[in-house]
Design an enzyme around this catalytic site. Structure first.
Site, mmCIF file in Angstrom:
data_model
loop_
_atom_site.group_PDB
_atom_site.id
_atom_site.type_symbol
_atom_site.label_atom_id
_atom_site.label_comp_id
_atom_site.label_asym_id
_atom_site.label_seq_id
_atom_site.Cartn_x
_atom_site.Cartn_y
_atom_site.Cartn_z
ATOM 1 C CB SER A 1 -0.938 0.002 1.214
ATOM 2 O OG SER A 1 -0.201 -0.066 2.427
ATOM 3 C CB SER A 2 2.967 3.050 1.493
ATOM 4 O OG SER A 2 3.518 2.232 2.517
ATOM 5 C CB ILE B 1 9.770 -0.834 -1.729
ATOM 6 C CG1 ILE B 1 10.924 0.054 -1.280
ATOM 7 C CG2 ILE B 1 10.267 -1.868 -2.732
ATOM 8 C CD1 ILE B 1 12.002 -0.680 -0.494
ATOM 9 N N GLY B 2 6.729 -1.428 -1.962
ATOM 10 C CA GLY B 2 5.678 -2.375 -2.350
ATOM 11 C C GLY B 2 4.702 -1.782 -3.335
ATOM 12 C CE1 TYR C 1 14.210 -4.063 8.188
ATOM 13 C CE2 TYR C 1 16.451 -3.390 7.626
ATOM 14 C CZ TYR C 1 15.163 -3.716 7.237
ATOM 15 O OH TYR C 1 14.829 -3.706 5.917
#
Length: 664
Positions: A390-391, A393-394, A532
């Site tokens: 929905s935002s 890179i994707g 991460y």
């Protein structure tokens, strides 16, 4: 003067005929199969023959494998007493060809050519052989050596050797044998017609160039000497020598008087390709201590044979290529040098024309040029799932897939963002299918997977893009253990839940590709990203295990060690505003390439360099990373401060400027 040429449609033959036709009043009769009659017009055009001059190139229909070349008795009568020189070039030059076809063409074909030359009363028979006729002779092979050949086990070597024997023992005409070395493209234009010989290594060199910076030394393979000559030298030398006063019974080595070791050739080609230079070499002779019987026994074991074939296929090399790496023969060419004296014909230095060979290969012969490598050709009509679509890179990747004709599914936690993404797609003329889901919730993952299976029958491409990043030093995280839990929950467990839920469907169809968006930090072990990087490293490790298990079931995996990308995820870290980053569209291009080429890994040169440093000089790598850790402080968000901007030292600012253009 009239000539008869076999193999006139071949790489050397076409150029020899053109050279012969440059002689005033010359006529060239050339053997061609009846079914190839349609090529005649194109050949004449290549030879520069127009109008009435086209009659100077006369097709003679026949077959190399038939007696007297399959030429009719009537044509033989017409040619009797007319042919001054017969040039026999037709042969199988493919190391991969089966033994039966090599015997039929190289041995029997030569016998038929000799018989034909005698039948038409030709003045001289010129046999273009190969240095392969020497076999694997250890030492210097002279031009007057014939029966001394050794190591003729390979059919290419043995048939070349036997064809020379036929010329020497059965020809009733004056004869001359020519042994060209490994023939490559034209030294002036680079022109070549096929991939063989040293060209098999071009793809490997190209891959090295793509993943490593040109200044990084790489490891090459050292071996025996390999002799390389450009086709224009071979043709010029052959034309000149054959028109000299020859009584016959001679042999000429059309070779490079210098010659190079295999490692030197690879290094020269790497320089021509602007790839990492092969400054370090592993000597293939080290494998010589293994007895041939042991090697043969190992290759008889199915698992060993499968692994070897897979390695050679991945490198783009013929299976028997390694048999010739330790090539032991050098070639004396004093007779050729004497025959060419005063002609101005010399073999050019490979270093001077290697760049032309590379340039022509990359523009015309690279196998990838002839394959549909478009995203549409890869995903059109296929079901593609982009998590976190929905935002950032994707979303950028989802637009590329939808524009390419894929059934594009996106998912995310925020319904409003999903609706906004779908509206954006509609405005661009394509569509998304959106599902709200919290991938950190295992129960919600299971619900989502069942929906995908029920509504779409699973997916063909899975892009595991959804993730959470935290930039905070460990010393600032002693009381924030939940940072590690939540990154692991989404980046590792959530990703695994979706992947493992969709894998059974891919296995049933025996096809599917999974792209995992990892981080450059996994390669460089970036400080301040321990939570991460650890979650992404866990995913990378699982992927390596899974790719090995599913390699024979049609399922492939790509890990993208993504550099910094300008997305909302890095927005809280103000320091990144001064650091070079990729745009979401550039990152989406990397994902598209992952789906098209399906490599095991995609990483930037900086990431690979960091990985190499940690592997070979870990202490130095730690010092470098610790220096950067102290140079760049925690962000205001990581410290829990609002509105404050981190103060950078002059050294940190200088580092930022130095790294511009290098994505990390």
């Amino acid at each position: 003067m009239q000539y008869f040429v076999t193999g006139a449609t071949g790489f050397i033959g076409k150029r020899l005929v053109r050279k012969l036709l440059e002689r005033k009043g010359s006529v060239v009769h050339f053997l061609i199969r009846p079914e190839s009659e349609g090529k005649v017009a194109g050949l004449r055009e290549y030879w520069g023959l127009k109008g009435s001059a086209a009659n100077r190139a006369v097709p003679v229909f026949g077959d190399l494998t038939a007696k007297r070349l399959g030429v009719t008795a009537e044509v033989q009568r017409q040619l009797k007493g007319q042919i001054d020189h017969v040039y026999h070039l037709a042969a199988v030059y493919d190391l991969e060809a089966d033994e039966e076809s090599q015997v039929a063409v190289n041995i029997e074909g030569t016998r038929h050519a000799v018989d034909f030359a005698k039948a038409v009363g030709a003045g001289h028979f010129h046999h273009v052989s190969s240095i392969a006729a020497a076999g694997l002779y250890e030492g210097v092979f002279r031009e007057d050596m014939f029966s001394e050949a050794e190591g003729l086990d390979h059919p290419y070597f043995s048939t070349k050797h036997e064809s020379e024997k036929i010329v020497r023992t059965e020809s009733k005409l004056p004869w001359t044998v020519y042994r060209p070395a490994v023939v490559v493209g034209d030294s002036q234009t680079g022109e070549m017609d096929k991939i063989d010989g040293i060209y098999y290594f071009f793809k490997l060199i190209q891959r090295l160039r793509q993943i490593l910076p040109p200044w990084m030394p790489s490891v090459g393979l050292e071996g025996g000497r390999i002799n390389i000559v450009p086709v224009d030298y071979v043709v010029a030398a052959l034309d000149h020598i054959s028109h000299g006063r020859r009584e016959g019974g001679e042999c000429f080595h059309l070779v490079d008087p210098v010659g190079y070791r295999v490692g030197d050739v690879l290094d020269i080609l790497s320089k021509a390709a602007h790839a990492p230079r092969m400054n370090l070499f592993v000597n293939a002779a080290l494998l010589g201590f293994i007895p041939k019987s042991v090697k043969k026994g190992l290759m008889a074991v199915a698992p060993v044979r499968r692994v070897y074939r897979a390695i050679m296929q991945d490198l783009g090399l013929p299976e028997n290529m390694m048999s010739f790496v330790n090539y032991p023969t050098r070639f004396d060419c004093r007779e050729t040098t004497a025959a060419l004296k005063g002609s101005g014909i010399t073999c050019p230095n490979l270093k001077d024309y290697a760049w032309r060979l590379w340039d022509y290969w990359e523009r015309h012969l690279d196998p990838d040029l002839h394959i549909d490598r478009s995203l549409r050709g890869t995903v059109a009509g296929k079901v593609v799932l982009v998590t976190g679509g929905s935002s950032g890179i994707g979303l950028a990747a989802a637009h590329k897939f939808a524009e390419a004709g894929a059934v594009t599914i996106i998912c995310g936690r925020d319904q409003d963002k999903l609706d906004e993404a779908c509206a954006d797609a509609k405005g661009r003329g394509h569509a998304f299918i959106a599902y709200p889901v919290d991938l950190a919730d295992m129960a919600d993952c299971d619900r989502f997977i069942q929906l995908l299976i029920a509504n779409h029958g699973g997916v063909d491409f899975l892009i595991n893009n959804a993730g959470r990043s935290i930039r905070r030093a460990i010393e600032s995280s002693y009381d924030r253990f939940h940072d590690f839990e939540r990154t692991m929950q989404l980046n590792y467990f959530g990703c695994l839940r979706v992947t493992m839920g969709l894998l059974p469907g891919m296995v049933a169809k025996r096809k599917g590709h999974i792209v995992n968006i990892s981080s450059i930090g996994v390669l460089t072990n970036a400080p301040r990203f321990s939570a991460y990087v650890a979650s992404k490293a866990a995913l990378d490790a699982w992927t390596r295990c899974a790719s090995s298990e599913f390699a024979d079931q049609g399922i492939s995996f790509t890990t993208i060690n993504m550099p910094l990308v300008r997305t909302p995820m890095i927005a809280p870290t103000q320091i990144y505003k001064n650091v070079p980053t990729l745009s979401p569209d550039e990152a989406a291009d990397m994902i598209a390439q992952a789906c098209i080429y399906k490599p095991v890994r995609i990483a930037t040169r900086l990431g690979v360099t960091g990985q190499v440093l940690h592997a070979f000089v870990p202490r130095i790598a730690q010092i470098i990373m610790n220096t950067s850790f102290r140079m760049f402080p925690d962000s205001s968000a990581a410290k829990g401060e609002k509105g404050a901007r981190p103060q950078l030292s002059p050294e940190a600012i200088a580092m930022q400027q130095m790294m511009r253009g290098i994505h990390f």
